[in-house]
Design a protein around this motif. Structure first.
Motif, short mmCIF file in Angstrom:
data_model
loop_
_atom_site.label_atom_id
_atom_site.label_comp_id
_atom_site.label_asym_id
_atom_site.label_seq_id
_atom_site.Cartn_x
_atom_site.Cartn_y
_atom_site.Cartn_z
N ASP A 37 0.82 -1.05 0.31
CA ASP A 37 0.46 -0.62 0.04
C ASP A 37 0.49 0.90 0.18
O ASP A 37 2.17 0.95 0.62
N SER A 87 -1.24 -1.58 5.30
CA SER A 87 -2.16 -0.41 4.80
C SER A 87 -1.43 0.49 5.19
O SER A 87 -1.13 0.42 6.90
N GLU A 130 -7.10 -2.81 6.38
CA GLU A 130 -6.72 -1.65 6.22
C GLU A 130 -7.53 -1.05 6.77
O GLU A 130 -9.03 -1.28 7.71
N ASP A 172 -12.13 -3.49 0.35
CA ASP A 172 -11.63 -2.34 0.21
C ASP A 172 -12.25 -1.25 -0.10
O ASP A 172 -14.01 -1.33 0.19
#
Length: 322
Positions: A37, A87, A130, A172
């Motif tokens: 990420d 993340s 995340e 996501d």
């Protein structure tokens, strides 16, 4: 069809093709590990890697200027291995980090510029995928099981809410620019609009994807999705939703700040395809990625960064004549 009409359509086709460019990277940044990420904060790029750190690059000098180390962990066999940073996010000088633990659970950290502080550790037995900042004291995270949770880091740290969105696995999420709303997606292909303050579902969009959504983006009221079904779903702020068929699985997408320009991973050669969001028309192609593009983030209307399952982060400059 007359010969004149045929000639007209051929000339139009050639005109459109001749104006599509092949763009190569303007420059490449190199991470110490595989990139999971990254996030942009002004002229700094923060990269989450699988070697236990978040690297900080100055995109003006194209140099690494800092690094946040999370260290190593011990396996059940007593081996020392680096944690994987999954993340990373930034807000007001703070860095929000999600990392793996050896037993499959996740840790959440905040680095204030000087010290690294543990916020959620493996004892909570959470599978956070995340996390994104809301403000100085709060962030929202999504788990593999698709629980969306707003978390406060005040002295008495607590969950403000935790909502189970659907039975399918979480894919996501992206916050709106004002951090009042967020869109999320799952393996079912559903896209959901959520109120960040309350956690309530504001809208569940009609399916454009019929399989897993890998990534999505949300800018200026427009949403685009990257699908395992080889579709790029487009939910414009104004107009009818549509999708673009790709020749290969679409692993990542990105939108310019105005949401006028879209980009998606296009084929087995790891090329990226630009398109006009209003019309769906494909424009320029970007070549040079050495791995499957998995993260795309625009810096401004003229350029964006991308990374994949590799060590490189690419910058692509879109403005003609430069």
């Amino acid at each position: 069809m007359t010969a004149v009409v045929k000639l007209f359509f051929i000339s139009i086709l050639l005109f459109g093709t001749s104006h599509a460019r092949e763009i190569t990277p303007a420059f490449v940044l190199k991470s110490r590990g595989l990139v999971n990420d990254f996030v942009l904060d002004d002229y700094h790029l923060y990269t989450a890697n699988n070697e236990g750190s978040v690297e900080v690059f100055d995109i003006r000098t194209q140099k690494k200027i800092d690094e946040i180390f999370l260290g190593h962990q011990m396996t059940t066999l007593g081996e020392k291995v680096p944690v994987k940073v999954l993340s990373v996010d930034r807000f007001n000088g703070k860095t929000l980090i999600v990392s793996t633990d050896i037993d499959g659970y996740r840790n959440v950290w905040i680095h204030d510029g000087k010290k690294l502080k543990s916020i959620i550790n493996k004892s909570k037995k959470l599978t956070v995928k995340e996390a994104r900042f809301i403000n100085d004291e709060e962030f929202v995270y999504g788990t593999l099981g698709y629980d969306i949770t707003r978390y406060s880091t005040n002295d008495n740290a607590y969950q403000v809410y935790s909502e189970h969105i659907e039975q399918s696995a979480f894919s996501d999420m992206v916050m709106s620019e004002d951090k009042k709303q967020m869109v999320s997606a799952s393996e079912s292909g559903k896209v959901t609009l959520i109120d960040v303050k309350s956690g309530k579902i504001l809208n569940e969009f009609d399916f454009l994807n019929v399989d897993n959504i890998y990534k999505l983006d949300y800018k200026n009221g427009t949403i685009i999705t990257a699908g395992q079904d080889r579709r790029v779903g487009v939910y414009p702020k104004v107009g009818k939703p549509y999708y673009i068929r790709s020749k290969f699985l679409v692993y990542s997408v990105g939108l310019s700040p105005s949401a006028k320009i879209g980009v998606y991973s296009a084929n087995e050669e790891n090329d990226l395809q630009l398109f006009d969001v209003a019309s769906g028309k494909k424009t320029d192609i970007l070549r040079g990625h050495d791995s499957v593009p998995s993260t795309i983030k625009f810096f401004d209307e003229d350029g964006f960064f991308s990374a994949g399952f590799g060590y490189n982060i690419y910058y692509w400059h879109l403005k003609k004549g430069l």
